[in-house]
Design a protein around this motif. Structure first.
Motif, PDB file in Angstrom:
ATOM      1  N   LEU A 242       0.806  -1.221   0.000  1.00 30.08           N
ATOM      2  CA  LEU A 242       0.000   0.000   0.000  1.00 30.08           C
ATOM      3  C   LEU A 242       0.840   1.273   0.000  1.00 30.08           C
ATOM      4  O   LEU A 242       0.302   2.373  -0.070  1.00 30.08           O
ATOM      5  N   ASP A 243       2.142   1.116   0.109  1.00 25.32           N
ATOM      6  CA  ASP A 243       3.032   2.276   0.048  1.00 25.32           C
ATOM      7  C   ASP A 243       3.391   2.525  -1.418  1.00 25.32           C
ATOM      8  O   ASP A 243       4.140   1.750  -2.017  1.00 25.32           O
ATOM      9  N   PRO A 244       2.897   3.586  -2.034  1.00 25.00           N
ATOM     10  CA  PRO A 244       3.111   3.819  -3.468  1.00 25.00           C
ATOM     11  C   PRO A 244       4.546   4.172  -3.832  1.00 25.00           C
ATOM     12  O   PRO A 244       4.903   4.179  -5.010  1.00 25.00           O
ATOM     13  N   THR A 245       5.393   4.423  -2.824  1.00 25.22           N
ATOM     14  CA  THR A 245       6.772   4.820  -3.121  1.00 25.22           C
ATOM     15  C   THR A 245       7.721   3.623  -3.209  1.00 25.22           C
ATOM     16  O   THR A 245       8.859   3.774  -3.641  1.00 25.22           O
ATOM     17  N   ILE A 246       7.262   2.427  -2.781  1.00 22.10           N
ATOM     18  CA  ILE A 246       8.136   1.253  -2.744  1.00 22.10           C
ATOM     19  C   ILE A 246       7.883   0.374  -3.964  1.00 22.10           C
ATOM     20  O   ILE A 246       6.747  -0.016  -4.233  1.00 22.10           O
ATOM     21  N   TYR A 247       8.942   0.061  -4.692  1.00 25.01           N
ATOM     22  CA  TYR A 247       8.785  -0.643  -5.961  1.00 25.01           C
ATOM     23  C   TYR A 247      10.039  -1.468  -6.240  1.00 25.01           C
ATOM     24  O   TYR A 247      11.159  -0.964  -6.150  1.00 25.01           O
ATOM     25  N   GLY A 248       9.867  -2.770  -6.537  1.00 22.00           N
ATOM     26  CA  GLY A 248      11.062  -3.563  -6.763  1.00 22.00           C
ATOM     27  C   GLY A 248      10.812  -4.954  -7.283  1.00 22.00           C
ATOM     28  O   GLY A 248       9.703  -5.298  -7.705  1.00 22.00           O
ATOM     29  N   THR A 249      11.867  -5.773  -7.246  1.00 21.79           N
ATOM     30  CA  THR A 249      11.817  -7.110  -7.829  1.00 21.79           C
ATOM     31  C   THR A 249      12.178  -8.178  -6.795  1.00 21.79           C
ATOM     32  O   THR A 249      12.854  -7.906  -5.797  1.00 21.79           O
ATOM     33  N   PHE A 250      11.723  -9.395  -7.102  1.00 24.26           N
ATOM     34  CA  PHE A 250      12.015 -10.563  -6.267  1.00 24.26           C
ATOM     35  C   PHE A 250      12.712 -11.604  -7.140  1.00 24.26           C
ATOM     36  O   PHE A 250      12.215 -11.943  -8.220  1.00 24.26           O
ATOM     37  N   ALA A 251      13.846 -12.107  -6.660  1.00 24.11           N
ATOM     38  CA  ALA A 251      14.549 -13.193  -7.357  1.00 24.11           C
ATOM     39  C   ALA A 251      14.918 -14.233  -6.316  1.00 24.11           C
ATOM     40  O   ALA A 251      15.727 -13.970  -5.428  1.00 24.11           O
ATOM     41  N   GLU A 252      14.295 -15.415  -6.425  1.00 25.83           N
ATOM     42  CA  GLU A 252      14.480 -16.447  -5.407  1.00 25.83           C
ATOM     43  C   GLU A 252      14.938 -17.744  -6.071  1.00 25.83           C
ATOM     44  O   GLU A 252      14.318 -18.227  -7.007  1.00 25.83           O
ATOM     45  N   ILE A 253      16.041 -18.278  -5.547  1.00 24.94           N
ATOM     46  CA  ILE A 253      16.627 -19.484  -6.113  1.00 24.94           C
ATOM     47  C   ILE A 253      16.622 -20.605  -5.085  1.00 24.94           C
ATOM     48  O   ILE A 253      17.054 -20.405  -3.955  1.00 24.94           O
ATOM     49  N   GLY A 254      16.118 -21.767  -5.454  1.00 18.31           N
ATOM     50  CA  GLY A 254      16.353 -22.955  -4.654  1.00 18.31           C
ATOM     51  C   GLY A 254      15.207 -23.450  -3.811  1.00 18.31           C
ATOM     52  O   GLY A 254      15.099 -24.638  -3.572  1.00 18.31           O
ATOM     53  N   ALA A 255      14.344 -22.590  -3.325  1.00 18.88           N
ATOM     54  CA  ALA A 255      13.269 -23.063  -2.451  1.00 18.88           C
ATOM     55  C   ALA A 255      11.916 -22.493  -2.862  1.00 18.88           C
ATOM     56  O   ALA A 255      11.007 -22.354  -2.055  1.00 18.88           O
TER      57      ALA A 255
ATOM     58  N   SER B 142       0.309  -4.973  -7.387  1.00 16.95           N
ATOM     59  CA  SER B 142       0.649  -4.492  -8.734  1.00 16.95           C
ATOM     60  C   SER B 142       1.481  -3.218  -8.710  1.00 16.95           C
ATOM     61  O   SER B 142       2.264  -2.964  -9.629  1.00 16.95           O
ATOM     62  N   GLY B 143       1.337  -2.435  -7.665  1.00 14.88           N
ATOM     63  CA  GLY B 143       2.119  -1.205  -7.579  1.00 14.88           C
ATOM     64  C   GLY B 143       3.456  -1.395  -6.892  1.00 14.88           C
ATOM     65  O   GLY B 143       4.253  -0.460  -6.808  1.00 14.88           O
ATOM     66  N   THR B 144       3.700  -2.610  -6.385  1.00 15.76           N
ATOM     67  CA  THR B 144       4.930  -2.876  -5.636  1.00 15.76           C
ATOM     68  C   THR B 144       5.889  -3.784  -6.391  1.00 15.76           C
ATOM     69  O   THR B 144       7.093  -3.554  -6.422  1.00 15.76           O
ATOM     70  N   ILE B 145       5.343  -4.830  -7.017  1.00 17.88           N
ATOM     71  CA  ILE B 145       6.179  -5.856  -7.620  1.00 17.88           C
ATOM     72  C   ILE B 145       6.392  -5.577  -9.103  1.00 17.88           C
ATOM     73  O   ILE B 145       5.461  -5.641  -9.905  1.00 17.88           O
ATOM     74  N   ALA B 146       7.621  -5.272  -9.446  1.00 15.75           N
ATOM     75  CA  ALA B 146       7.959  -5.069 -10.855  1.00 15.75           C
ATOM     76  C   ALA B 146       8.133  -6.414 -11.553  1.00 15.75           C
ATOM     77  O   ALA B 146       7.724  -6.592 -12.703  1.00 15.75           O
ATOM     78  N   LYS B 147       8.718  -7.370 -10.832  1.00 13.13           N
ATOM     79  CA  LYS B 147       9.011  -8.674 -11.410  1.00 13.13           C
ATOM     80  C   LYS B 147       9.253  -9.664 -10.293  1.00 13.13           C
ATOM     81  O   LYS B 147       9.820  -9.314  -9.245  1.00 13.13           O
ATOM     82  N   ALA B 148       8.830 -10.907 -10.504  1.00 12.02           N
ATOM     83  CA  ALA B 148       9.149 -11.993  -9.587  1.00 12.02           C
ATOM     84  C   ALA B 148       9.650 -13.158 -10.419  1.00 12.02           C
ATOM     85  O   ALA B 148       9.033 -13.523 -11.421  1.00 12.02           O
TER      86      ALA B 148
ATOM     87  N   VAL C 142      18.626  -4.669  -9.468  1.00  8.94           N
ATOM     88  CA  VAL C 142      18.450  -3.220  -9.304  1.00  8.94           C
ATOM     89  C   VAL C 142      18.859  -2.489 -10.582  1.00  8.94           C
ATOM     90  O   VAL C 142      18.200  -1.524 -11.002  1.00  8.94           O
ATOM     91  N   SER C 143      19.934  -2.955 -11.211  1.00  7.46           N
ATOM     92  CA  SER C 143      20.382  -2.291 -12.440  1.00  7.46           C
ATOM     93  C   SER C 143      19.323  -2.394 -13.535  1.00  7.46           C
ATOM     94  O   SER C 143      19.153  -1.466 -14.335  1.00  7.46           O
ATOM     95  N   LEU C 144      18.578  -3.517 -13.556  1.00  2.10           N
ATOM     96  CA  LEU C 144      17.511  -3.661 -14.545  1.00  2.10           C
ATOM     97  C   LEU C 144      16.367  -2.687 -14.289  1.00  2.10           C
ATOM     98  O   LEU C 144      15.801  -2.123 -15.230  1.00  2.10           O
ATOM     99  N   ILE C 145      16.025  -2.501 -13.027  1.00  3.84           N
ATOM    100  CA  ILE C 145      14.968  -1.530 -12.710  1.00  3.84           C
ATOM    101  C   ILE C 145      15.384  -0.135 -13.169  1.00  3.84           C
ATOM    102  O   ILE C 145      14.619   0.588 -13.810  1.00  3.84           O
TER     103      ILE C 145
ATOM    104  N   PHE D  72      13.879  -1.310  -4.943  1.00  6.95           N
ATOM    105  CA  PHE D  72      14.534  -2.354  -4.158  1.00  6.95           C
ATOM    106  C   PHE D  72      14.632  -3.626  -4.984  1.00  6.95           C
ATOM    107  O   PHE D  72      13.899  -3.837  -5.959  1.00  6.95           O
ATOM    108  N   SER D  73      15.561  -4.482  -4.580  1.00  5.97           N
ATOM    109  CA  SER D  73      15.587  -5.853  -5.073  1.00  5.97           C
ATOM    110  C   SER D  73      15.769  -6.767  -3.868  1.00  5.97           C
ATOM    111  O   SER D  73      16.630  -6.508  -3.012  1.00  5.97           O
TER     112      SER D  73
END
Length: 475
Positions: A16-29, A44-50, A85-88, A103-104
């Motif tokens: 719900l914080d419109p200023t926070i925006y980033g990606t999630f990259a999870e390996i292994g679990a 939708s306003g927070t997650i750029a990519k998972a 982060v560089s991709l964002i 964030f990433s």
């Protein structure tokens, strides 16, 4: 006491914080952390990519190959965080998204194996901005799983990830609270955090050694290690398959006795183990109980001790192992190599005191089974009684009558050996007397500590030394 939110509440707050925006990259679990944010709503306003770059070839194509094909490493995690982060920054225009803090979040973990012989571990981290135009900060942690089910470990990992992201944005100005919040909805019985590292402008004032101390203090791990430069070290990285030689003490301050004990004991150990110093990890241990000897932990005093030992080139381990056998048992989880410790006569008498083993079902025999395991040797430094001037070593120290034969057994089998190549002059040095002189501004202690230590104590006002006094007074 701050209000503890559930993972769902924390994820929703971030969403719900419109200023926070980033990606999630999870390996292994699996994508256990991002799932909380999807389920909470408003993602939708927070997650750029998972993403889950699970296949090694695909992961290598994104982040590059790793040395020795090791993927569950700190280096891999930091690569992931910085690449994402560089991709964002590359793909999302700042002009079109004013006010956003990017964030990433990433993790690379391995959960419990099929045979349940290895419970798994991993690296978890976040790279984030506190303000739109500020440089990025990073929080990186290493975790060890304790649960015996992969699904439960994944759920724990998901909760931890949510806590880390929420803490990064809400407690960045209070790292101690941030560390405590990592265990919201997570039990210390299920997860161990044995290393944490803060970096970036938001943490410019943070000493990572103090943050690691919080891990031991709060029972999140049993021990943390710093190298001589003061950097946090992962215990598994520094101890794995190494020979280990350790000395325990208060080092308040470190004296010539401490160094004489360590060097001569180590020389004997290297000969007995038929190994080189390069094949051996030499550790100075300070216990939490020692740091608490005068009440609550004095963090300035803690840093003073660690800084002096670092200046002398030593690696320091801070542990909650009051009993020696627990320290040796800890080492044995990382190595099958030779282990040796050096100690004074008074400490040896404590080792043979049954009152310290009342909580063990096997009592002192169980403790000694862990302490004298795999050929572990004690190198005993003599003690000169300041009143009687009697010299005590392994031949005349007095253990309880019912333990004499047990003591003889270990001595006869060379599990307890005397350090004979010591400097007799150092036997007149007593750390408590040095500390008293320092606190009372009485000279004469300077030549009883290693070279450079007296100057450091005076310059920094350690252990009660008064800076306003002229250094020439004691020169």
């Amino acid at each position: 006491m701050y209000q503890k939110l559930t993972p769902k509440q924390k994820a929703l707050t971030i969403n719900l914080d419109p200023t926070i925006y980033g990606t999630f990259a999870e390996i292994g679990a699996g994508q256990e952390t991002v799932r909380h944010f999807f389920r909470a709503g408003g993602a939708s306003g927070t997650i750029a990519k998972a993403m889950s770059a699970y296949d090694k070839d695909f992961s290598d194509a994104i982040y590059g190959k790793e040395v020795k094909n090791r993927y569950v490493t700190q280096n891999r995690l930091r690569k992931m965080l910085r690449y994402e982060v560089s991709l964002i920054e590359e793909r999302i225009s700042r002009d079109s998204n004013p006010g956003r803090k990017y964030f990433s979040y990433a993790n690379t973990v391995t959960t419990i194996n099929f045979d349940k012989t290895v419970k798994g571990h991993g690296w978890v981290g976040i790279r984030f901005q506190v303000k739109e135009n500020e440089d990025y900060n990073e929080i990186v942690i290493h975790v060890k799983f304790k649960e015996n089910d992969a699904t439960l470990q994944q759920e724990t990992l998901g909760n931890l990830g949510v806590n880390l992201i929420y803490g990064a944005y809400n407690y960045y100005d209070n790292p101690r609270r941030l560390i405590e919040s990592l265990y919201d909805e997570v039990s210390t019985d299920n997860l161990e955090i044995d290393m944490i590292d803060f970096s970036g402008p938001a943490f410019a004032y943070v000493d990572n050694r103090l943050m690691s101390l919080q891990l031991v203090k709060n029972n999140m791990t049993d021990a943390v290690i710093f190298n001589s430069q003061g950097n946090n070290m992962l215990p598994a990285d520094i101890l794995y398959k190494k020979n280990i030689f350790a000395v325990r003490g208060s080092f308040r301050p470190v004296t010539k006795v401490n160094i004489d004990m360590l060097r001569n004991g180590m020389d004997m150990f290297l000969k007995d183990a038929i190994c080189t110093q390069e094949e051996t990890e030499i550790l100075i241990e300070i216990t939490i109980s020692n740091l608490r000897a005068d009440g609550d932990i004095d963090e300035r005093d803690f840093l003073d001790r660690v800084d002096v030992l670092g200046k002398l080139g030593y690696t320091v381990i801070i542990s909650n192992f009051s009993e020696y056998y627990r320290l040796i048992d800890y080492f044995s989880h990382y190595t099958n190599g030779d282990i040796g410790v050096t100690m004074g006569v008074n400490n040896m008498l404590m080792v043979f005191d049954e009152k310290y083993y009342k909580d063990l079902s096997g009592g002192i025999l169980e403790a000694f089974g862990k302490f004298f395991r795999n050929g572990m040797r004690v190198y005993l430094y003599p003690y000169k009684d300041p009143e009687t001037h009697e010299l005590l070593d392994s031949s005349n120290l007095k253990v309880e009558e019912n333990l004499k034969e047990l003591y003889k057994y270990f001595k006869h089998n060379n599990r307890i050996v005397d350090i004979t190549n010591y400097n007799p002059e150092f036997l007149e040095i007593y750390s408590r007397e040095i500390l008293r002189k320092i606190a009372c501004n009485i000279g004469g202690w300077e030549n009883q500590v290693p070279e450079g230590v007296a100057e450091m104590i005076k310059e920094r006002g350690m252990f009660g030394f008064k800076n306003e006094l002229s250094l020439k007074q004691f020169s």
